[in-house]
Design a protein around this motif. Structure first.
Motif, PDB file in Angstrom:
ATOM      1  N   LYS A 130       0.847  -1.195   0.000  1.00 57.02           N
ATOM      2  CA  LYS A 130       0.000   0.000   0.000  1.00 57.02           C
ATOM      3  C   LYS A 130       0.876   1.237   0.000  1.00 57.02           C
ATOM      4  O   LYS A 130       2.061   1.193   0.277  1.00 57.02           O
ATOM      5  CB  LYS A 130      -0.929   0.011   1.220  1.00 57.02           C
ATOM      6  CG  LYS A 130      -1.861  -1.190   1.304  1.00 57.02           C
ATOM      7  CD  LYS A 130      -2.805  -1.244   0.137  1.00 57.02           C
ATOM      8  CE  LYS A 130      -3.876  -2.288   0.304  1.00 57.02           C
ATOM      9  NZ  LYS A 130      -3.599  -3.565  -0.288  1.00 57.02           N
ATOM     10  N   LYS A 131       0.265   2.387  -0.333  1.00 61.33           N
ATOM     11  CA  LYS A 131       0.986   3.656  -0.442  1.00 61.33           C
ATOM     12  C   LYS A 131       0.353   4.707   0.469  1.00 61.33           C
ATOM     13  O   LYS A 131      -0.745   4.511   0.984  1.00 61.33           O
ATOM     14  CB  LYS A 131       0.958   4.144  -1.887  1.00 61.33           C
ATOM     15  CG  LYS A 131       1.644   3.186  -2.853  1.00 61.33           C
ATOM     16  CD  LYS A 131       1.585   3.722  -4.268  1.00 61.33           C
ATOM     17  CE  LYS A 131       2.176   2.762  -5.262  1.00 61.33           C
ATOM     18  NZ  LYS A 131       3.585   2.574  -5.187  1.00 61.33           N
ATOM     19  N   VAL A 132       1.057   5.832   0.650  1.00 62.79           N
ATOM     20  CA  VAL A 132       0.555   6.935   1.463  1.00 62.79           C
ATOM     21  C   VAL A 132      -0.785   7.394   0.901  1.00 62.79           C
ATOM     22  O   VAL A 132      -0.959   7.538  -0.306  1.00 62.79           O
ATOM     23  CB  VAL A 132       1.558   8.108   1.485  1.00 62.79           C
ATOM     24  CG1 VAL A 132       0.957   9.329   2.169  1.00 62.79           C
ATOM     25  CG2 VAL A 132       2.844   7.696   2.183  1.00 62.79           C
ATOM     26  N   GLY A 133      -1.749   7.587   1.796  1.00 60.80           N
ATOM     27  CA  GLY A 133      -3.082   8.035   1.408  1.00 60.80           C
ATOM     28  C   GLY A 133      -4.082   6.908   1.265  1.00 60.80           C
ATOM     29  O   GLY A 133      -5.293   7.145   1.294  1.00 60.80           O
ATOM     30  N   ASP A 134      -3.604   5.672   1.104  1.00 65.07           N
ATOM     31  CA  ASP A 134      -4.518   4.535   0.989  1.00 65.07           C
ATOM     32  C   ASP A 134      -5.242   4.315   2.309  1.00 65.07           C
ATOM     33  O   ASP A 134      -4.695   4.549   3.391  1.00 65.07           O
ATOM     34  CB  ASP A 134      -3.759   3.254   0.621  1.00 65.07           C
ATOM     35  CG  ASP A 134      -3.258   3.237  -0.804  1.00 65.07           C
ATOM     36  OD1 ASP A 134      -3.624   4.145  -1.581  1.00 65.07           O
ATOM     37  OD2 ASP A 134      -2.497   2.307  -1.150  1.00 65.07           O
ATOM     38  N   VAL A 140      -9.426  -7.740  12.685  1.00 73.24           N
ATOM     39  CA  VAL A 140      -8.587  -8.152  13.815  1.00 73.24           C
ATOM     40  C   VAL A 140      -9.494  -8.791  14.859  1.00 73.24           C
ATOM     41  O   VAL A 140     -10.719  -8.649  14.780  1.00 73.24           O
ATOM     42  CB  VAL A 140      -7.813  -6.946  14.414  1.00 73.24           C
ATOM     43  CG1 VAL A 140      -6.813  -6.404  13.406  1.00 73.24           C
ATOM     44  CG2 VAL A 140      -8.745  -5.855  14.871  1.00 73.24           C
ATOM     45  N   PRO A 141      -8.920  -9.488  15.841  1.00 75.30           N
ATOM     46  CA  PRO A 141      -9.758 -10.137  16.852  1.00 75.30           C
ATOM     47  C   PRO A 141     -10.756  -9.192  17.538  1.00 75.30           C
ATOM     48  O   PRO A 141     -11.848  -9.601  17.905  1.00 75.30           O
ATOM     49  CB  PRO A 141      -8.743 -10.681  17.858  1.00 75.30           C
ATOM     50  CG  PRO A 141      -7.531 -10.941  17.035  1.00 75.30           C
ATOM     51  CD  PRO A 141      -7.514  -9.834  16.012  1.00 75.30           C
ATOM     52  N   ALA A 142     -10.403  -7.907  17.674  1.00 72.35           N
ATOM     53  CA  ALA A 142     -11.288  -6.951  18.352  1.00 72.35           C
ATOM     54  C   ALA A 142     -12.360  -6.389  17.422  1.00 72.35           C
ATOM     55  O   ALA A 142     -13.197  -5.611  17.847  1.00 72.35           O
ATOM     56  CB  ALA A 142     -10.462  -5.812  18.937  1.00 72.35           C
ATOM     57  N   GLY A 143     -12.327  -6.740  16.143  1.00 71.67           N
ATOM     58  CA  GLY A 143     -13.325  -6.233  15.201  1.00 71.67           C
ATOM     59  C   GLY A 143     -12.676  -5.779  13.905  1.00 71.67           C
ATOM     60  O   GLY A 143     -11.660  -6.310  13.472  1.00 71.67           O
ATOM     61  N   LEU A 144     -13.258  -4.758  13.291  1.00 68.47           N
ATOM     62  CA  LEU A 144     -12.770  -4.252  12.018  1.00 68.47           C
ATOM     63  C   LEU A 144     -12.110  -2.892  12.224  1.00 68.47           C
ATOM     64  O   LEU A 144     -12.699  -1.989  12.818  1.00 68.47           O
ATOM     65  CB  LEU A 144     -13.945  -4.116  11.039  1.00 68.47           C
ATOM     66  CG  LEU A 144     -13.596  -3.882   9.588  1.00 68.47           C
ATOM     67  CD1 LEU A 144     -12.874  -5.091   9.008  1.00 68.47           C
ATOM     68  CD2 LEU A 144     -14.849  -3.600   8.783  1.00 68.47           C
ATOM     69  N   LEU A 145     -10.874  -2.746  11.762  1.00 68.67           N
ATOM     70  CA  LEU A 145     -10.153  -1.479  11.845  1.00 68.67           C
ATOM     71  C   LEU A 145     -10.135  -0.820  10.475  1.00 68.67           C
ATOM     72  O   LEU A 145      -9.925  -1.487   9.465  1.00 68.67           O
ATOM     73  CB  LEU A 145      -8.695  -1.698  12.262  1.00 68.67           C
ATOM     74  CG  LEU A 145      -8.380  -2.066  13.696  1.00 68.67           C
ATOM     75  CD1 LEU A 145      -6.886  -2.287  13.848  1.00 68.67           C
ATOM     76  CD2 LEU A 145      -8.838  -0.986  14.633  1.00 68.67           C
ATOM     77  N   LYS A 146     -10.343   0.481  10.454  1.00 69.88           N
ATOM     78  CA  LYS A 146     -10.226   1.245   9.225  1.00 69.88           C
ATOM     79  C   LYS A 146      -9.061   2.200   9.426  1.00 69.88           C
ATOM     80  O   LYS A 146      -9.109   3.068  10.294  1.00 69.88           O
ATOM     81  CB  LYS A 146     -11.522   2.004   8.933  1.00 69.88           C
ATOM     82  CG  LYS A 146     -11.564   2.612   7.572  1.00 69.88           C
ATOM     83  CD  LYS A 146     -12.950   3.163   7.261  1.00 69.88           C
ATOM     84  CE  LYS A 146     -12.994   3.714   5.866  1.00 69.88           C
ATOM     85  NZ  LYS A 146     -14.335   4.210   5.545  1.00 69.88           N
ATOM     86  N   LEU A 147      -7.993   2.034   8.642  1.00 69.46           N
ATOM     87  CA  LEU A 147      -6.757   2.774   8.827  1.00 69.46           C
ATOM     88  C   LEU A 147      -6.382   3.539   7.561  1.00 69.46           C
ATOM     89  O   LEU A 147      -6.502   3.021   6.452  1.00 69.46           O
ATOM     90  CB  LEU A 147      -5.606   1.806   9.173  1.00 69.46           C
ATOM     91  CG  LEU A 147      -5.811   0.906  10.395  1.00 69.46           C
ATOM     92  CD1 LEU A 147      -4.725  -0.163  10.444  1.00 69.46           C
ATOM     93  CD2 LEU A 147      -5.830   1.720  11.657  1.00 69.46           C
ATOM     94  N   ARG A 148      -5.915   4.777   7.762  1.00 68.06           N
ATOM     95  CA  ARG A 148      -5.395   5.582   6.659  1.00 68.06           C
ATOM     96  C   ARG A 148      -3.882   5.666   6.806  1.00 68.06           C
ATOM     97  O   ARG A 148      -3.363   5.968   7.877  1.00 68.06           O
ATOM     98  CB  ARG A 148      -5.989   6.990   6.690  1.00 68.06           C
ATOM     99  CG  ARG A 148      -5.487   7.871   5.516  1.00 68.06           C
ATOM    100  CD  ARG A 148      -5.953   9.313   5.631  1.00 68.06           C
ATOM    101  NE  ARG A 148      -5.308   9.944   6.778  1.00 68.06           N
ATOM    102  CZ  ARG A 148      -5.968  10.597   7.726  1.00 68.06           C
ATOM    103  NH1 ARG A 148      -7.275  10.742   7.686  1.00 68.06           N
ATOM    104  NH2 ARG A 148      -5.295  11.148   8.740  1.00 68.06           N
ATOM    105  N   ILE A 149      -3.160   5.398   5.737  1.00 61.67           N
ATOM    106  CA  ILE A 149      -1.705   5.429   5.753  1.00 61.67           C
ATOM    107  C   ILE A 149      -1.251   6.882   5.566  1.00 61.67           C
ATOM    108  O   ILE A 149      -1.565   7.501   4.561  1.00 61.67           O
ATOM    109  CB  ILE A 149      -1.115   4.524   4.665  1.00 61.67           C
ATOM    110  CG1 ILE A 149      -1.592   3.086   4.901  1.00 61.67           C
ATOM    111  CG2 ILE A 149       0.408   4.610   4.655  1.00 61.67           C
ATOM    112  CD1 ILE A 149      -1.373   2.155   3.749  1.00 61.67           C
ATOM    113  N   ASP A 150      -0.532   7.411   6.568  1.00 62.35           N
ATOM    114  CA  ASP A 150      -0.107   8.803   6.556  1.00 62.35           C
ATOM    115  C   ASP A 150       1.341   8.979   6.102  1.00 62.35           C
ATOM    116  O   ASP A 150       1.671   9.984   5.461  1.00 62.35           O
ATOM    117  CB  ASP A 150      -0.260   9.425   7.953  1.00 62.35           C
ATOM    118  CG  ASP A 150      -1.708   9.407   8.422  1.00 62.35           C
ATOM    119  OD1 ASP A 150      -2.612   9.567   7.586  1.00 62.35           O
ATOM    120  OD2 ASP A 150      -1.908   9.259   9.647  1.00 62.35           O
ATOM    121  N   ASN A 151       2.217   8.037   6.448  1.00 58.76           N
ATOM    122  CA  ASN A 151       3.633   8.206   6.129  1.00 58.76           C
ATOM    123  C   ASN A 151       4.318   6.842   6.070  1.00 58.76           C
ATOM    124  O   ASN A 151       3.979   5.935   6.833  1.00 58.76           O
ATOM    125  CB  ASN A 151       4.303   9.083   7.183  1.00 58.76           C
ATOM    126  CG  ASN A 151       5.703   9.499   6.800  1.00 58.76           C
ATOM    127  OD1 ASN A 151       6.047   9.551   5.623  1.00 58.76           O
ATOM    128  ND2 ASN A 151       6.528   9.783   7.802  1.00 58.76           N
TER     129      ASN A 151
END
Length: 154
Positions: A130-134, A140-151
Motif C-alpha cells: 500500500k501507499k501513502v493516502g490509501d 482483527v480479533p477486536a473487530g474491524l479497523l479502518k486505517l489511513r496510511i499517513d507516512n
C-alpha cells in the motif's frame, strides 16, 4: 528463507553466543555439582539442571536454524513508496482518529513494545504494497479497523 534486518540478525547472533558461552556452561556446572551429591534417582537438583540443559540446547538449535535460513535485507535498495518488510508506517485509525506508528518486522524481530509488528500479523498483511493516502480495512480479533496510511519511511 527468513528476511530480516541487520540489527535483528546481530541480535540473534548475540543471543546464540550468550546461550553457548554463558548459559550452557553454567547449567553443565550445575549438573556436575548435583551429580557429586550422590544418588541421582532422587536428586531434584540434578533433574532440574538436566531439564534446563535440554531447554538451552533446544534454544541453541532453534537459533542456529534461524541464522542458517536468514537473509539480511539491504534497505538502500528498497522502494520507499510502498509498504514492505522493514517499512516504518504511520497511520490513523479512522474511527478514533488515533495515530500509531509501527515497523513491519520479521517474525523473529517482532516486539510490540518496540513498535515492531510481525509481517505475518493481520495489520501488516493488509498494509503490504500500500501507499501513502490509501485507506485499508483490517479484520482483527477486536473487530474491524479502518486505517489511513499517513507516512512511510525506511
Amino acid at each position: 528463507m527468513e528476511y530480516m534486518s541487520q540489527e535483528g540478525y546481530e541480535k540473534i547472533v548475540a543471543e546464540l553466543k550468550e546461550l553457548e558461552n554463558v548459559e550452557l556452561p553454567r547449567v553443565r556446572e550445575a549438573i556436575a555439582e548435583a551429580r557429586d551429591k550422590g544418588d541421582l534417582s532422587e536428586n531434584f537438583e540434578y533433574h532440574a539442571a538436566k531439564r534446563e540443559q535440554g531447554r538451552i540446547l533446544s534454544r541453541i538449535r532453534f537459533k542456529q536454524r534461524v541464522l542458517e535460513n536468514a537473509r539480511v535485507i539491504d534497505t538502500s535498495r528498497m522502494d520507499s513508496d510502498s509498504i514492505g518488510l522493514l517499512s516504518r508506517v504511520t497511520m490513523t485509525n479512522m474511527v478514533t482518529q488515533k495515530q500509531m506508528t509501527y515497523t513491519i518486522a520479521s517474525t523473529h524481530e517482532a516486539d510490540l513494545r518496540e513498535g515492531k509488528i510481525s509481517i505475518k500479523s493481520p495489520i501488516a498483511q493488509a498494509l503490504l504494497s500500500k501507499k501513502v493516502g490509501d485507506v485499508i480495512e483490517v479484520k482483527v480479533p477486536a473487530g474491524l479497523l479502518k486505517l489511513r496510511i499517513d507516512n512511510i519511511t525506511r
